[in-house]
Write a protein that holds these residues in place. Structure first.
Motif, PDB file in Angstrom:
ATOM      1  N   GLY A  59     -14.976  -2.202  15.039  1.00 30.61           N
ATOM      2  CA  GLY A  59     -16.164  -3.042  14.931  1.00 30.61           C
ATOM      3  C   GLY A  59     -15.752  -4.487  14.744  1.00 30.61           C
ATOM      4  N   LEU A  60     -16.274  -5.370  15.586  1.00 28.79           N
ATOM      5  CA  LEU A  60     -15.862  -6.767  15.537  1.00 28.79           C
ATOM      6  C   LEU A  60     -16.190  -7.391  14.191  1.00 28.79           C
ATOM      7  N   ASP A  61     -15.197  -8.081  13.620  1.00 26.53           N
ATOM      8  CA  ASP A  61     -15.379  -8.803  12.361  1.00 26.53           C
ATOM      9  C   ASP A  61     -15.041 -10.258  12.621  1.00 26.53           C
ATOM     10  N   SER A  62     -16.003 -11.145  12.428  1.00 33.70           N
ATOM     11  CA  SER A  62     -15.805 -12.557  12.745  1.00 33.70           C
ATOM     12  C   SER A  62     -14.768 -13.205  11.834  1.00 33.70           C
ATOM     13  N   GLY A  63     -14.691 -12.765  10.569  1.00 31.42           N
ATOM     14  CA  GLY A  63     -13.689 -13.316   9.659  1.00 31.42           C
ATOM     15  C   GLY A  63     -12.282 -12.937  10.079  1.00 31.42           C
ATOM     16  N   ASP A  64     -12.088 -11.664  10.426  1.00 30.81           N
ATOM     17  CA  ASP A  64     -10.771 -11.224  10.904  1.00 30.81           C
ATOM     18  C   ASP A  64     -10.394 -11.962  12.178  1.00 30.81           C
ATOM     19  N   THR A  65     -11.356 -12.099  13.072  1.00 28.33           N
ATOM     20  CA  THR A  65     -11.099 -12.777  14.346  1.00 28.33           C
ATOM     21  C   THR A  65     -10.696 -14.231  14.124  1.00 28.33           C
ATOM     22  N   ALA A  66     -11.398 -14.921  13.252  1.00 28.73           N
ATOM     23  CA  ALA A  66     -11.073 -16.326  12.973  1.00 28.73           C
ATOM     24  C   ALA A  66      -9.665 -16.460  12.396  1.00 28.73           C
ATOM     25  N   TRP A  67      -9.311 -15.549  11.483  1.00 28.10           N
ATOM     26  CA  TRP A  67      -7.992 -15.620  10.853  1.00 28.10           C
ATOM     27  C   TRP A  67      -6.883 -15.376  11.873  1.00 28.10           C
ATOM     28  N   ILE A  68      -7.045 -14.398  12.760  1.00 25.99           N
ATOM     29  CA  ILE A  68      -5.994 -14.106  13.729  1.00 25.99           C
ATOM     30  C   ILE A  68      -5.895 -15.199  14.790  1.00 25.99           C
ATOM     31  N   LEU A  69      -7.003 -15.857  15.105  1.00 27.11           N
ATOM     32  CA  LEU A  69      -6.939 -17.034  15.969  1.00 27.11           C
ATOM     33  C   LEU A  69      -6.035 -18.104  15.356  1.00 27.11           C
ATOM     34  N   VAL A  70      -6.255 -18.375  14.070  1.00 27.13           N
ATOM     35  CA  VAL A  70      -5.449 -19.380  13.376  1.00 27.13           C
ATOM     36  C   VAL A  70      -4.001 -18.920  13.248  1.00 27.13           C
ATOM     37  N   ALA A  71      -3.795 -17.646  12.883  1.00 24.08           N
ATOM     38  CA  ALA A  71      -2.436 -17.118  12.717  1.00 24.08           C
ATOM     39  C   ALA A  71      -1.653 -17.204  14.019  1.00 24.08           C
ATOM     40  N   SER A  72      -2.319 -16.958  15.151  1.00 24.28           N
ATOM     41  CA  SER A  72      -1.639 -17.041  16.450  1.00 24.28           C
ATOM     42  C   SER A  72      -1.146 -18.463  16.711  1.00 24.28           C
ATOM     43  N   ALA A  73      -1.975 -19.436  16.390  1.00 25.09           N
ATOM     44  CA  ALA A  73      -1.565 -20.833  16.556  1.00 25.09           C
ATOM     45  C   ALA A  73      -0.404 -21.173  15.632  1.00 25.09           C
ATOM     46  N   PHE A  74      -0.451 -20.663  14.405  1.00 27.03           N
ATOM     47  CA  PHE A  74       0.639 -20.888  13.450  1.00 27.03           C
ATOM     48  C   PHE A  74       1.961 -20.360  14.004  1.00 27.03           C
ATOM     49  N   ILE A  75       1.925 -19.154  14.583  1.00 25.22           N
ATOM     50  CA  ILE A  75       3.172 -18.546  15.050  1.00 25.22           C
ATOM     51  C   ILE A  75       3.724 -19.283  16.264  1.00 25.22           C
ATOM     52  N   LEU A  76       2.842 -19.705  17.167  1.00 26.06           N
ATOM     53  CA  LEU A  76       3.332 -20.498  18.295  1.00 26.06           C
ATOM     54  C   LEU A  76       3.946 -21.796  17.793  1.00 26.06           C
ATOM     55  N   MET A  77       3.372 -22.391  16.757  1.00 19.73           N
ATOM     56  CA  MET A  77       3.938 -23.600  16.166  1.00 19.73           C
ATOM     57  C   MET A  77       5.333 -23.348  15.603  1.00 19.73           C
ATOM     58  N   MET A  78       5.601 -22.120  15.194  1.00 18.51           N
ATOM     59  CA  MET A  78       6.932 -21.801  14.695  1.00 18.51           C
ATOM     60  C   MET A  78       7.999 -22.023  15.765  1.00 18.51           C
ATOM     61  N   THR A  79       7.673 -21.658  17.011  1.00 22.00           N
ATOM     62  CA  THR A  79       8.623 -21.872  18.104  1.00 22.00           C
ATOM     63  C   THR A  79       8.570 -23.305  18.595  1.00 22.00           C
ATOM     64  N   LEU A  80       7.358 -23.768  18.866  1.00 22.41           N
ATOM     65  CA  LEU A  80       7.151 -25.106  19.421  1.00 22.41           C
ATOM     66  C   LEU A  80       6.168 -25.871  18.551  1.00 22.41           C
ATOM     67  N   PRO A  81       6.658 -26.825  17.760  1.00 20.69           N
ATOM     68  CA  PRO A  81       8.017 -27.375  17.822  1.00 20.69           C
ATOM     69  C   PRO A  81       8.970 -26.896  16.726  1.00 20.69           C
ATOM     70  N   GLY A  82       8.540 -25.977  15.821  1.00 20.57           N
ATOM     71  CA  GLY A  82       9.330 -25.681  14.634  1.00 20.57           C
ATOM     72  C   GLY A  82      10.764 -25.268  14.914  1.00 20.57           C
ATOM     73  N   LEU A  83      10.960 -24.175  15.629  1.00 20.90           N
ATOM     74  CA  LEU A  83      12.313 -23.682  15.896  1.00 20.90           C
ATOM     75  C   LEU A  83      13.101 -24.666  16.740  1.00 20.90           C
ATOM     76  N   ALA A  84      12.435 -25.291  17.707  1.00 19.05           N
ATOM     77  CA  ALA A  84      13.116 -26.267  18.554  1.00 19.05           C
ATOM     78  C   ALA A  84      13.666 -27.430  17.723  1.00 19.05           C
ATOM     79  N   LEU A  85      12.888 -27.923  16.771  1.00 20.32           N
ATOM     80  CA  LEU A  85      13.360 -29.002  15.900  1.00 20.32           C
ATOM     81  C   LEU A  85      14.452 -28.511  14.959  1.00 20.32           C
TER      82      LEU A  85
END
Length: 410
Positions: free
Chosen positions: A7-33
């Motif tokens: 069952g869709l949960d808007s709170g869970d969805t919002a958090w995973i949207l943000v978490a996905s952006a956080f993890i991509l930031m880990m590679t670009l630019p975090g790991l690269a730097l």
């Protein structure tokens, strides 16, 4: 990796949207730097180029087949792989759910893991590898090593059936990347000035900036693996923070006792050791577990760096195996202890000894598979495009010799 209620949960969805952006930031630019600050000034752009290119290749291949292999339904062969039923995300629309979030979001979240895992390997071969080898090896490795292991542990494969626990990637991410890094470092050979006359990191401040982004991004990495905005995610974030802080302080103390002066590079390397160590345990342990895992991970990873570089003389340039591999494996094994309610954990379904046996089996399987498959892939790609740049290019630096650019114009 946890799976929330349907069952869709808007709170869970919002958090995973943000978490996905956080993890991509880990590679670009975090790991690269982080990696770029550790190399010589003539190799800064080459490291950034490698991290960025790996991210792009892994993303496209994740769409084509990686997601299906990792999280599809393999039918009679589901113990081993997810099949090709979700190639090009066939059958996945905006209204298709995975637990309480859209499946397309789950795919995006998992894609960020598939991006950072081969990017971690970059740290082993900086300053001496051919760029085309990086691109081909990383793409094949993501499909043939990372995706199957992700399925075995997170996609309903045989290691999940054995009860092996890996909340956010101690085995799936850190052990696989680290073992592949060690294989590549051995097959590639050391840099020409290793180990006696290595250049110090050209910009520790750049590395610190990257480490800070990795630390913040790890909130999404471990907290997001709860796949819900709830107490489990909150606890995962807290123990992640405590483990990282503890391991960083461990390295500061060790360097102060050994050399009289703690270094910024030591501080941030200890931080990463603590983050890698807590990753597999973050959804199962409590605050005490986070503290102890950070302490143990900090000490053992420090010793591993010394052992691999100066005893075994393996030029794993930026200590991928010693930090990520050793840390991830330590956390995987200690999950069996500190996940138990008797040690402040959230509770295990089996006894500590039974869980520990499963964790050991899972670790051995992942390490052996990754080592063999990575070796074969290096051999294959070496035959196709070569492996190492020539000595003149290595001396000049890969920024110009491989990409025709300079990092700095002073």
């Amino acid at each position: 990796m946890a799976y929330a209620q349907t069952g869709l949960d808007s709170g869970d969805t919002a958090w995973i949207l943000v978490a996905s952006a956080f993890i991509l930031m880990m590679t670009l630019p975090g790991l690269a730097l982080f990696y770029s600050g550790l190399v010589r000034s003539g190799n800064v752009l080459s490291v950034m180029m490698q991290c960025f290119s790996v991210a792009c290749v892994s993303s496209v291949l994740w769409l084509l087949a990686g997601y299906s292999i990792a999280f599809g339904d393999g039918g009679n062969a589901n113990a081993w792989w997810g099949g090709l039923g979700k190639v090009l995300l066939i059958g996945i629309g905006t209204d298709t759910l995975s637990g309480s979030i859209p499946e397309i979001l789950f795919c995006v979240f998992q894609m960020t893991f598939a991006v950072i895992t081969p990017a971690l390997i970059v740290g082993a071969y900086v300053e001496r590898i051919k760029f085309l080898h990086v691109v081909l090896f990383s793409g094949l490795w993501m499909l043939l090593v990372y995706a199957p292991v992700a399925h075995w542990l997170w996609g309903g494969g045989f290691l999940a059936d054995l009860g092996v626990l890996d909340f956010a990637g101690g085995l799936v991410v850190h052990a696989t990347a680290a073992v592949a890094a060690l294989v590549l470092a051995i097959m590639l050979g050391p840099r020409r000035d290793f180990p006696g006359d290595l250049h110090p990191p050209h910009n520790p401040g750049l590395t610190m900036a990257g480490a800070a982004m990795l630390w913040v991004g790890w909130y999404g990495f471990n907290g997001g693996s709860a796949l819900a905005a709830n107490g489990a995610a909150s606890m995962a974030i807290f123990v992640t923070h405590i483990s990282a802080s503890t391991a960083a302080l461990v390295w500061v103390v060790i360097e102060k006792l050994r050399f009289g002066k703690p270094s910024l590079i030591g501080l941030v390397t200890g931080l990463i050791a603590g983050l890698a160590s807590i990753t597999p345990a973050s959804g199962f342990v409590g605050p005490v577990g986070g503290l102890v895992i950070g302490l143990v991970g900090g000490v053992v990873c420090y010793l591993a760096v010394e052992w691999i570089k100066f005893k075994l003389h393996i030029d794993d340039a930026l200590d991928v195996f010693a930090v990520h591999g050793v840390g991830g494996i330590i956390g995987t094994l200690l999950t069996a202890v500190f996940g138990a309610s008797a040690f402040g954990g959230l509770g295990l379904e089996r006894s500590i000894s039974e869980q520990l046996i499963s964790q050991i089996i899972g670790t051995v399987v992942v390490v052996v598979w990754t080592a063999v498959a990575s070796y074969l892939l290096v051999v294959l790609v070496r035959k196709l495009v070569g492996l190492r740049v020539d000595e003149r290019d290595e001396l000049e630096g890969l920024d110009y010799s491989s990409h025709g650019e300079h990092s700095y114009h002073l």
